[in-house]
Every structure is written in C-alpha cells, then in structure tokens.
Design an enzyme around this catalytic site. Structure first.
Site, mmCIF file in Angstrom:
data_model
loop_
_atom_site.group_PDB
_atom_site.id
_atom_site.type_symbol
_atom_site.label_atom_id
_atom_site.label_comp_id
_atom_site.label_asym_id
_atom_site.label_seq_id
_atom_site.Cartn_x
_atom_site.Cartn_y
_atom_site.Cartn_z
ATOM 1 C CG LEU A 1 -2.037 -0.985 1.350
ATOM 2 C CD1 LEU A 1 -2.739 -0.839 2.698
ATOM 3 C CD2 LEU A 1 -3.026 -0.818 0.213
ATOM 4 C CG ASP A 2 0.229 4.549 -2.714
ATOM 5 O OD1 ASP A 2 0.973 3.746 -3.298
ATOM 6 O OD2 ASP A 2 -0.637 5.234 -3.291
ATOM 7 C CG MET A 3 4.560 6.403 3.852
ATOM 8 S SD MET A 3 5.858 7.639 3.801
ATOM 9 C CE MET A 3 4.887 9.106 3.450
ATOM 10 C CG ASP A 4 1.028 9.689 2.139
ATOM 11 O OD1 ASP A 4 1.801 9.625 3.115
ATOM 12 O OD2 ASP A 4 1.217 10.448 1.164
ATOM 13 C CB THR A 5 -2.932 4.067 1.330
ATOM 14 O OG1 THR A 5 -2.898 4.949 0.210
ATOM 15 C CG2 THR A 5 -4.254 3.328 1.352
#
Length: 217
Positions: free
Chosen positions: A62-66
């Site tokens: 998953l993306d870091m911000d997700t």
C-alpha cells in the site's frame, strides 16, 4: 513537491489475523510498506512485522499515505499462491475515501490508462497512448457541504490508481500531498484513503477469506 519528513507512528502493530500461512495487518497511514532507498526510510511495516514474525513474506504493498488491510505470507507456497491471485486479479479490494467537491451521480466506472510521470516520479498520470489499462468503480456513500465520502473498488492495481483516477474526474482525495492543491492538502492531516476490505482464497484449501479494517476517518 516537498521533501518527505518521515516520522511514522510508533504504535504497536494491529494484527487482524494470523495462521500458519497468513498474517493480515492493518497498516497505519504514514508508514512505508517496504524500506525506502534512503537510510532514514528503512523503518517500514515489513521490517517491523519481521521483528515479531521472522517468516513474514511480502505479497503486495500500500502507498505510504494509505492505511488499511495488507496480507503477508508465512511460507513460500502461500506467497506464490497469493501473488498469483493478485496477478490474475482474483483479489477483491475495497477502499473508502473522502474526496473534494460534490460527486455527481451515485455510481460509476473510471476507465483511464495510467503511466509513470517519469520527470516527476513517483507520480503517475493518465496517458491514452502509452498508459496501461486501469479501471476503478466508485459509489457515493454520503455528501458533506464540500466533500464526498466514497467507496472505491479498483479492478486493476496500478500505482497511485485511485489517487490519479479521482483527480482525473475532478475530485482529488483530501490530504493528498502528491496530487492535491494547497487547499486539498490542508483539508486533512493525512491522506483520506483507507483499504477497508481484502477478499481472497486461502492458500491452503482455497476457501474464500475476507478481512476488514475499520475506517479511521
């Protein structure tokens, strides 16, 4: 784009499920899934998980911000089995997000091909000539006076797919420091995107498994 100030949460890991083949985790926003290239980005979900479960094997990211549901394998056969499900698009994924503006209509399909924006990596962009196919189904859950709460179901797994697709239809995800303008970035203290459900077949026996993580916004 501002340089990343990487200060991930130090809260204990949230393990949703574990057995001999699987580890299912609720990843917090702000924590990398895997180590970054820079030494200061070595801390990540994968390394933290291996501190407690040395046999943990990466399956997807998953993306870091997700935030939200991620599955890890605990042996090579399980890793291959899960990886093939992702490759063949047999995994069922649901995300929840808050986007800027009032989305018109109740449901829809975004079908826009994506490609990396090489001069601005890791950003992605819509490209009708060179882009790879990407589809996202969306459904409105509720509306506020200037934002919309939506359920997103990606049919493909392109990098930043949900973020770019929502931007492309005029509704960037709140808190998106990559694709949002100053007002969008300032609207939330995190990216308002959460992987709320992951459904797949168990590597042993093939029974369908479904795991959910509570939406934190």
């Amino acid at each position: 784009m501002e340089k990343l100030n990487y200060q991930p949460s130090t809260a204990p890991l949230c393990i949703l499920f574990e057995d001999a083949d699987l580890l299912v985790v609720d990843k917090p926003s702000g924590l990398l899934s895997v180590p970054g290239k820079a030494a200061e980005h070595a801390d990540c979900l994968e390394t933290r998980l291996r501190d407690e479960y040395p046999d943990a094997l990466l399956v997807h990211r998953l993306d870091m911000d997700t935030s939200g549901v991620m599955v890890f394998a605990r042996n090579k056969p399980a890793q291959r089995h899960l990886g093939l499900q992702f490759e063949k698009r047999q995994m069922r994924k649901t995300y929840h997000a808050i986007v800027a503006g009032l989305v018109q209509g109740e449901t829809g399909l975004i079908d826009l091909p994506l490609i990396v924006d090489w001069p601005n990596r890791p950003l992605q962009k819509v490209d009708f000539k060179m882009g790879k196919p990407a589809q996202t189904e969306w459904r409105v859950l509720s509306r506020n006076h200037n934002s919309t709460y939506v359920e997103l179901s990606p049919k493909t797994g392109r990098s930043h797919q949900l973020r770019v697709h929502m931007l492309a239809i005029g509704h960037p995800i709140l808190g998106d420091r990559f694709y949002g303008d100053a007002r969008v970035v300032a609207s939330m203290d995190r990216l308002a995107l959460h992987a709320s459900m992951l459904r797949f077949r168990h590597p042993t026996g093939g029974a369908w498994c479904e795991f959910t993580a509570k939406v934190p916004f």
